[in-house]
Design a protein around this motif. Structure first.
Motif, PDB file in Angstrom:
ATOM      1  N   PRO A  50       0.829  -1.208   0.000  1.00  0.00           N
ATOM      2  CA  PRO A  50       0.000   0.000   0.000  1.00  0.00           C
ATOM      3  C   PRO A  50       0.864   1.260   0.000  1.00  0.00           C
ATOM      4  O   PRO A  50       1.993   1.239   0.487  1.00  0.00           O
ATOM      5  CB  PRO A  50      -0.811  -0.112   1.297  1.00  0.00           C
ATOM      6  N   PRO A  51       0.351   2.355  -0.541  1.00  0.00           N
ATOM      7  CA  PRO A  51       1.118   3.601  -0.533  1.00  0.00           C
ATOM      8  C   PRO A  51       1.352   4.099   0.895  1.00  0.00           C
ATOM      9  O   PRO A  51       0.643   3.707   1.827  1.00  0.00           O
ATOM     10  CB  PRO A  51       0.242   4.570  -1.326  1.00  0.00           C
ATOM     11  N   LEU A  54      -1.396   4.991   3.385  1.00  0.00           N
ATOM     12  CA  LEU A  54      -2.241   3.958   3.996  1.00  0.00           C
ATOM     13  C   LEU A  54      -1.508   3.144   5.046  1.00  0.00           C
ATOM     14  O   LEU A  54      -2.062   2.220   5.619  1.00  0.00           O
ATOM     15  CB  LEU A  54      -2.783   3.022   2.913  1.00  0.00           C
ATOM     16  N   THR A  62      -8.136   1.903   8.840  1.00  0.00           N
ATOM     17  CA  THR A  62      -6.923   1.708   8.045  1.00  0.00           C
ATOM     18  C   THR A  62      -6.969   0.370   7.320  1.00  0.00           C
ATOM     19  O   THR A  62      -6.647   0.277   6.136  1.00  0.00           O
ATOM     20  CB  THR A  62      -5.665   1.772   8.933  1.00  0.00           C
ATOM     21  N   LYS A  65      -9.250   0.523   4.322  1.00  0.00           N
ATOM     22  CA  LYS A  65      -8.650   1.305   3.237  1.00  0.00           C
ATOM     23  C   LYS A  65      -7.575   0.500   2.511  1.00  0.00           C
ATOM     24  O   LYS A  65      -7.461   0.553   1.293  1.00  0.00           O
ATOM     25  CB  LYS A  65      -8.068   2.608   3.768  1.00  0.00           C
ATOM     26  N   VAL A  66      -6.785  -0.258   3.267  1.00  0.00           N
ATOM     27  CA  VAL A  66      -5.744  -1.104   2.656  1.00  0.00           C
ATOM     28  C   VAL A  66      -6.391  -2.207   1.812  1.00  0.00           C
ATOM     29  O   VAL A  66      -5.960  -2.480   0.694  1.00  0.00           O
ATOM     30  CB  VAL A  66      -4.798  -1.696   3.723  1.00  0.00           C
ATOM     31  N   GLU A  68      -9.317  -2.105   0.381  1.00  0.00           N
ATOM     32  CA  GLU A  68      -9.868  -1.437  -0.799  1.00  0.00           C
ATOM     33  C   GLU A  68      -8.768  -1.172  -1.831  1.00  0.00           C
ATOM     34  O   GLU A  68      -8.954  -1.405  -3.024  1.00  0.00           O
ATOM     35  CB  GLU A  68     -10.527  -0.121  -0.380  1.00  0.00           C
ATOM     36  N   HIS A  69      -7.614  -0.703  -1.353  1.00  0.00           N
ATOM     37  CA  HIS A  69      -6.475  -0.472  -2.254  1.00  0.00           C
ATOM     38  C   HIS A  69      -6.027  -1.774  -2.912  1.00  0.00           C
ATOM     39  O   HIS A  69      -5.783  -1.821  -4.119  1.00  0.00           O
ATOM     40  CB  HIS A  69      -5.305   0.154  -1.489  1.00  0.00           C
ATOM     41  N   HIS A  70      -5.909  -2.840  -2.117  1.00  0.00           N
ATOM     42  CA  HIS A  70      -5.479  -4.135  -2.656  1.00  0.00           C
ATOM     43  C   HIS A  70      -6.447  -4.641  -3.724  1.00  0.00           C
ATOM     44  O   HIS A  70      -6.023  -5.111  -4.781  1.00  0.00           O
ATOM     45  CB  HIS A  70      -5.360  -5.174  -1.545  1.00  0.00           C
ATOM     46  N   ALA A  72      -8.512  -2.913  -5.600  1.00  0.00           N
ATOM     47  CA  ALA A  72      -8.435  -2.072  -6.795  1.00  0.00           C
ATOM     48  C   ALA A  72      -7.177  -2.374  -7.600  1.00  0.00           C
ATOM     49  O   ALA A  72      -7.224  -2.510  -8.832  1.00  0.00           O
ATOM     50  CB  ALA A  72      -8.476  -0.597  -6.406  1.00  0.00           C
ATOM     51  N   SER A  73      -6.038  -2.514  -6.926  1.00  0.00           N
ATOM     52  CA  SER A  73      -4.804  -2.784  -7.651  1.00  0.00           C
ATOM     53  C   SER A  73      -4.793  -4.204  -8.211  1.00  0.00           C
ATOM     54  O   SER A  73      -4.248  -4.451  -9.287  1.00  0.00           O
ATOM     55  CB  SER A  73      -3.570  -2.519  -6.788  1.00  0.00           C
TER      56      SER A  73
END
Length: 86
Positions: A50-51, A54, A62, A65-66, A68-70, A72-73
């Motif tokens: 994660p960036p 995050l 948190t 959000k992580v 969700e990021h995973h 999406a990527s």
């Protein structure tokens, strides 16, 4: 430091076969393959890190959000793999 001299893939209860165990070893570089195996240009790498924004205090917000990021990527990586037939 002690270097390991033996590795064992544990049994899984999801119906995985020996091929799944080989795959897990291969992911970690513990399964011996010829160099040609990795030069087939069939592999796409994905970095789920994660960036910085995050990587904060641990907590539900948190974590979500992580995740969700995973997701999406991962969708992006899967779309690229499908487009490239990998």
């Amino acid at each position: 430091k002690v270097d390991p001299y033996a590795v064992h893939a544990t049994y899984t209860f999801d119906g995985a076969t020996a091929v799944a165990k080989q795959f897990r070893f291969r992911e970690l570089g513990l399964w011996i393959e010829s160099d040609d195996y990795y030069k087939k240009e069939l592999f796409l790498t994905w970095d789920p890190t994660p960036p910085e924004g995050l990587r904060g205090p641990v907590g539900l917000t948190t974590h979500l959000k992580v995740v969700e990021h995973h997701l999406a990527s991962m969708r992006g990586a899967l779309a690229a793999a499908q487009t490239l037939k990998r």
